[in-house]
Design an enzyme around this catalytic site. Structure first.
Site, PDB file in Angstrom:
ATOM      1  N   ASP A  62      -9.835   5.438  -2.066  1.00 14.35           N
ATOM      2  CA  ASP A  62      -8.793   6.021  -2.912  1.00 14.35           C
ATOM      3  C   ASP A  62      -9.464   6.685  -4.124  1.00 14.35           C
ATOM      4  O   ASP A  62     -10.699   6.769  -4.183  1.00 14.35           O
ATOM      5  CB  ASP A  62      -7.776   4.941  -3.334  1.00 14.35           C
ATOM      6  CG  ASP A  62      -8.374   3.931  -4.307  1.00 14.35           C
ATOM      7  OD1 ASP A  62      -9.613   3.934  -4.505  1.00 14.35           O
ATOM      8  OD2 ASP A  62      -7.607   3.143  -4.882  1.00 14.35           O
ATOM      9  N   GLU A  96       0.825  -1.212   0.000  1.00 13.43           N
ATOM     10  CA  GLU A  96       0.000   0.000   0.000  1.00 13.43           C
ATOM     11  C   GLU A  96       0.860   1.264   0.000  1.00 13.43           C
ATOM     12  O   GLU A  96       0.508   2.261  -0.620  1.00 13.43           O
ATOM     13  CB  GLU A  96      -0.973   0.008   1.195  1.00 13.43           C
ATOM     14  CG  GLU A  96      -2.130  -0.965   1.062  1.00 13.43           C
ATOM     15  CD  GLU A  96      -3.056  -0.659  -0.118  1.00 13.43           C
ATOM     16  OE1 GLU A  96      -3.006   0.456  -0.655  1.00 13.43           O
ATOM     17  OE2 GLU A  96      -3.807  -1.564  -0.518  1.00 13.43           O
ATOM     18  N   TYR A 146      -6.512   6.616   3.927  1.00 16.79           N
ATOM     19  CA  TYR A 146      -6.771   5.538   2.964  1.00 16.79           C
ATOM     20  C   TYR A 146      -5.938   4.302   3.322  1.00 16.79           C
ATOM     21  O   TYR A 146      -6.464   3.180   3.420  1.00 16.79           O
ATOM     22  CB  TYR A 146      -6.465   5.978   1.516  1.00 16.79           C
ATOM     23  CG  TYR A 146      -6.256   4.760   0.662  1.00 16.79           C
ATOM     24  CD1 TYR A 146      -7.338   3.974   0.293  1.00 16.79           C
ATOM     25  CD2 TYR A 146      -4.964   4.326   0.327  1.00 16.79           C
ATOM     26  CE1 TYR A 146      -7.158   2.789  -0.407  1.00 16.79           C
ATOM     27  CE2 TYR A 146      -4.767   3.145  -0.358  1.00 16.79           C
ATOM     28  CZ  TYR A 146      -5.875   2.376  -0.727  1.00 16.79           C
ATOM     29  OH  TYR A 146      -5.679   1.202  -1.389  1.00 16.79           O
TER      30      TYR A 146
END
Ligand code: SF4
Length: 396
Positions: free
Chosen positions: A175, A74, A157
């Protein structure tokens, strides 16, 4: 045409297969191994999750969604496309297979492994967070969204994505892809860049995440935005939720999502000196804070209104390093580069010195071709270094 994926793991089966699971985890709705949805789940989510179980792309962190792998992926995916991230992710995991190996590594080695991905503050934050997890939390990863959010480099996020995908928590990961899908699905004609819009979207999406498997719901929304609900010309005919989509029904896909106009990014110029002597070039390490902190660079200075030309600015820079005027400067190369907030032209000048100058301070170094290969450099500095090494090889 999107092909069905062959290698689905246990929690990525079709909804029908998943509801037949006899796992004791079946009662925990948001455990990563829980069924994709229950009878209470709205039909559009059932369609979405089924589509995801068939069409999701293969990604190396999806087969084993451990907190370490999902967190690293991520962070890498912030500002970077999946296809660019995959080879970096695999090399990075090869070099730092555990959070301990990452925490124990020197920062320069981490920056080197990150070289070419850009946005180097991500690598520094990753390293700092690995130290916190390994040394302060005895190797225990956070579980909740709030715990993840407290770590360096982890925004709302990322915290929601890692908490839901790797830790089985209920969270709504929003996102750019999700923002686009959600605003079109609901036909929301409001500026999606405002905090008010995000807060409302989060409150709405979390209600859905709560009644199905949040990990799969979040990933399915993101994947739909990446593969089908594209910014331009969304493939609505292939979309599993088109019957519920207001933008599709009202032909608003060209106008949603709404976003306020972004000002054009400024363009900057900089002069760079490639100063060599006895097969070594002069380099300087950037300070520990600021843009590209800790990376190495060639001597440079911004070209502003006080300089009438790049060659004069290059000469002024050479003077500031006490290089005698008798040494000639040669125009060598022009490198274009884009950051998020500005674009840049580097005007590179070359100078060969018969005798190396004294280093101005300890953060300067005369570097061999091997040093240039091993030091962490930004993308534009790597272009200059590679060109120098290639020329050096040709001439020897
Ligand atoms: S129907 Fe079209 S606009 Fe609506 S969510 Fe699907 S791809 Fe996006």
């Amino acid at each position: 045409m999107i092909r069905p994926q062959k290698n689905m793991n246990a929690h990525q089966r079709s909804p029908a297969e998943n509801t037949q699971s006899k796992s004791p985890l079946a009662n925990k709705a948001n455990h990563p191994l829980a069924p994709a949805h229950s009878r209470k789940t709205p039909l559009w989510i059932q369609h979405l999750l089924h589509w995801f179980s068939v069409h999701q792309r293969t990604m190396p962190w999806r087969d084993d969604p451990s907190p370490y792998k999902v967190w690293v992926s991520e962070i890498m995916l912030q500002q970077t496309r999946v296809t660019a991230v995959i080879p970096y992710f695999e090399r990075f995991l090869g070099q730092f297979p555990t959070v301990q190996s990452l925490a124990d590594a020197p920062l320069e080695k981490v920056l080197k492994a990150w070289e070419g991905l850009g946005y180097y503050s991500r690598a520094r934050n990753l390293h700092q967070t690995a130290k916190i997890i390994h040394f302060e939390r005895n190797g225990h990863f956070p579980k909740t969204e709030a715990e993840w959010l407290a770590l360096p480099g982890v925004g709302p996020y990322t915290a929601a994505a890692v908490a839901s995908i790797a830790c089985g928590q209920t969270a709504a990961a929003i996102d750019g892809n999700v923002m686009r899908v959600w605003s079109r699905l609901r036909g929301i004609r409001e500026d999606i860049s405002t905090p008010a819009w995000r807060n409302k979207a989060r409150a709405d999406l979390i209600r859905y995440a709560r009644i199905c498997n949040a990990s799969l719901f979040n990933q399915a929304m993101m994947e739909l935005g990446a593969l089908v609900c594209l910014p331009r010309n969304p493939a609505c005919v292939d979309c599993p939720i088109r019957n519920n989509c207001i933008a599709h029904r009202k032909r608003w896909t060209d106008i949603i999502p709404l976003r306020k106009k972004i000002n054009p990014v400024p363009h900057r110029h900089e002069v760079v000196l490639l100063i060599s002597s006895n097969k070594k070039v002069l380099m300087r390490q950037r300070p520990e804070k600021g843009l590209l902190a800790g990376l190495w660079k060639f001597p440079s200075q911004p070209l502003d209104k006080t300089h009438t030309s790049s060659s004069r600015a290059a000469r002024a820079l050479a003077n500031s390093l006490h290089i005698p005027q008798t040494n000639k400067l040669q125009k060598h190369q022009r490198v274009e580069h884009a950051f998020t907030h500005f674009t840049q032209t580097l005007h590179v000048y070359r100078m060969e010195l018969a005798t190396a100058i004294k280093l101005p301070s300890p953060d300067w170094r005369w570097c061999s071709a091997h040093d240039l290969d091993t030091l962490p450099l930004s993308r534009s500095q790597r272009i200059i270094a590679n060109e120098y090494n290639a020329e050096d090889e040709r001439s020897s």
